[in-house]
Design an enzyme around this catalytic site. Structure first.
Site, PDB file in Angstrom:
ATOM      1  N   GLY A   1      17.772 -43.858  26.728  1.00  0.00           N
ATOM      2  CA  GLY A   1      16.756 -43.816  27.777  1.00  0.00           C
ATOM      3  C   GLY A   1      15.563 -44.707  27.444  1.00  0.00           C
TER       4      GLY A   1
ATOM      5  N   GLY B   1      15.279 -47.656  28.494  1.00  0.00           N
ATOM      6  CA  GLY B   1      15.008 -48.561  29.619  1.00  0.00           C
ATOM      7  C   GLY B   1      15.818 -49.826  29.588  1.00  0.00           C
ATOM      8  N   SER B   2      17.102 -49.719  29.221  1.00  0.00           N
ATOM      9  CA  SER B   2      17.900 -50.943  29.135  1.00  0.00           C
ATOM     10  C   SER B   2      18.041 -51.626  30.504  1.00  0.00           C
ATOM     11  CB  SER B   2      19.280 -50.662  28.534  1.00  0.00           C
ATOM     12  OG  SER B   2      19.891 -49.585  29.178  1.00  0.00           O
ATOM     13  N   SER B   3      18.095 -50.839  31.589  1.00  0.00           N
ATOM     14  CA  SER B   3      18.268 -51.477  32.899  1.00  0.00           C
ATOM     15  C   SER B   3      17.010 -52.233  33.319  1.00  0.00           C
ATOM     16  CB  SER B   3      18.691 -50.469  33.962  1.00  0.00           C
ATOM     17  OG  SER B   3      18.084 -49.241  33.752  1.00  0.00           O
TER      18      SER B   3
ATOM     19  N   ASP C   1       8.686 -48.648  33.579  1.00  0.00           N
ATOM     20  CA  ASP C   1       9.534 -49.236  32.542  1.00  0.00           C
ATOM     21  C   ASP C   1       9.552 -50.763  32.641  1.00  0.00           C
ATOM     22  OD1 ASP C   1      10.779 -48.845  34.976  1.00  0.00           O
ATOM     23  OD2 ASP C   1      12.558 -47.872  34.164  1.00  0.00           O
TER      24      ASP C   1
HETATM   25  O1  PMV Z   1      14.229 -41.388  32.121  1.00  0.00           O
HETATM   26  P1  PMV Z   1      13.287 -42.505  31.933  1.00  0.00           P
HETATM   27  O2  PMV Z   1      12.915 -42.728  30.510  1.00  0.00           O
HETATM   28  O3  PMV Z   1      13.698 -43.744  32.616  1.00  0.00           O
HETATM   29  O4  PMV Z   1      11.914 -42.050  32.599  1.00  0.00           O
HETATM   30  C1  PMV Z   1      11.831 -41.655  33.938  1.00  0.00           C
HETATM   31  C2  PMV Z   1      10.412 -41.381  34.298  1.00  0.00           C
HETATM   32  C3  PMV Z   1      10.227 -40.862  35.716  1.00  0.00           C
HETATM   33  O5  PMV Z   1       8.812 -40.722  35.915  1.00  0.00           O
HETATM   34  C4  PMV Z   1      10.861 -39.492  35.871  1.00  0.00           C
HETATM   35  C5  PMV Z   1      10.799 -41.809  36.753  1.00  0.00           C
HETATM   36  C6  PMV Z   1       9.994 -43.063  36.983  1.00  0.00           C
HETATM   37  O6  PMV Z   1      10.580 -44.043  37.476  1.00  0.00           O
HETATM   38  O7  PMV Z   1       8.793 -43.093  36.727  1.00  0.00           O
END
Ligand code: PMV
Length: 323
Positions: A108, A110-112, A155
């Site tokens: 998680g 943020g590879s995408s 991200d």
């Molecule tokens: O799951 P991650 O690390 O991509 O984080 C998501 C964070 C959220 O606030 C739930 C979604 C977003 O796009 O901000």
């Protein structure tokens, strides 16, 4: 026009304000020193080739006109990025894109989003088109929304600007607040979370409990603002309390899990100032703010509670061209 370019962008860790940031509110995110690395070569044919072994794509080729939902999952962000770049700047050319990540796409980190940033940055170099960070953000954000429908864009901002950022949902405000390393320990639960599903669950909860959920978000805003002040004033040892408060509220939104709670409790028991989940919840990673002398014991406690410690440095450099 250039024939080949190499770009890298950092992964990210959400520090404060996940979920509420989806509703146009603020969050704090930091870029980590594990990076996505992308090479783009211009080819003679008109298709887009992709080699992305980290997401199970050894070698794939398709026309840019292929609808995103007909592509393998691991190819969608790259194709959305190329599509958006080409239609915005009216350029054409066959491309071979190779991606390689320092980190597992499971964490998680943020590879995408980082792959999307790398591809657009690389194309701007290939076609000699100058784009500033804000433009880069807009094209990347559109590409990510084209693929996954939801997301605040935090991200993408981390991958572009690097450092530790104060970010308001949708990119309404993006400000680098520190480049220093924060005293963090990261623990992975071993469970891959699906961000879009968790975002939808919170949205459902908000539909039936609008007033209550919005007041939780209001409180998260004030926690984010407090953490912002602490980071700017380099008062890093006091980030534990806002982390604990934020965790309690995320728990009340239903996005924490027994695995996350176990690691968080273990970290606090071993002397962390505070700890919380990081990102959508449902699995992925937790973070703990730790005093210098307690790092080892917190790491041990996380491992003992079933987590995997991931060694990272926060505040890493944003997207860059590689030699
Ligand atoms: O799951 P991650 O690390 O991509 O984080 C998501 C964070 C959220 O606030 C739930 C979604 C977003 O796009 O901000």
């Amino acid at each position: 026009m250039k024939n080949k370019i190499k770009v890298s962008a950092p992964g990210k860790l959400m520090l404060f304000g996940e979920h509420s940031v989806v509703y146009g509110r603020p969050c704090i995110v930091t870029a980590v020193n594990q990076r996505m690395r992308v090479t783009v070569d211009v080819t003679k044919d008109s298709e887009i080739g992709l080699m992305a072994p980290d997401v199970g794509i050894k070698s794939f080729k398709a026309s840019i006109l292929t609808p995103l939902d007909k592509l393998p999952k691991g190819a969608r962000f790259v194709f959305a990025a190329v599509k958006n770049f080409k239609s915005r700047f009216k350029v054409t050319s066959g491309l071979l894109i190779k991606t390689k990540s320092d980190f597992s796409s499971e964490f998680g980190f943020g590879s995408s989003s980082s792959v999307t940033v790398c591809v657009i940055k690389a194309l701007s170099q290939i076609f000699d088109i100058e784009i500033n960070n804000n433009m880069l953000f807009d094209i990347c954000y559109k590409s990510v929304i084209d693929v996954q429908g939801v997301g605040s864009g935090f991200d993408i901002a981390a991958a572009i600007w690097g450092g530790t950022l104060y970010f308001v949902g949708g990119g309404k405000k993006i400000k680098c607040i520190s480049k220093k390393e924060l005293p963090l320990v990261v623990g992975y639960t071993g469970i891959k979370a699906d961000t879009a599903t968790l975002v939808k669950e919170v949205s459902q909860l908000r539909k039936s409990n609008r007033k209550q959920v919005d007041s939780i978000f209001d409180t998260i805003d004030s926690i984010v603002n407090k953490a912002h002040k602490l980071i700017v004033s380099n008062n890093l040892n006091n980030l534990g309390e806002p982390a604990n408060l934020n965790q309690g509220l995320l728990d009340s939104l239903g996005v924490s899990t027994p695995e996350l709670s176990r690691l968080i409790i273990a970290a606090k028991g071993a002397g962390a100032y505070g700890a919380k989940l990081s990102g959508a919840g449902g699995g992925d990673c937790m973070i703990a703010f730790v005093p210098n002398g307690k790092r080892k014991s917190v790491e041990k406690a996380i491992e003992k509670a079933g987590g995997k410690v991931i060694s990272i440095k926060s505040g890493a450099e944003g997207v860059r061209i590689e030699k």
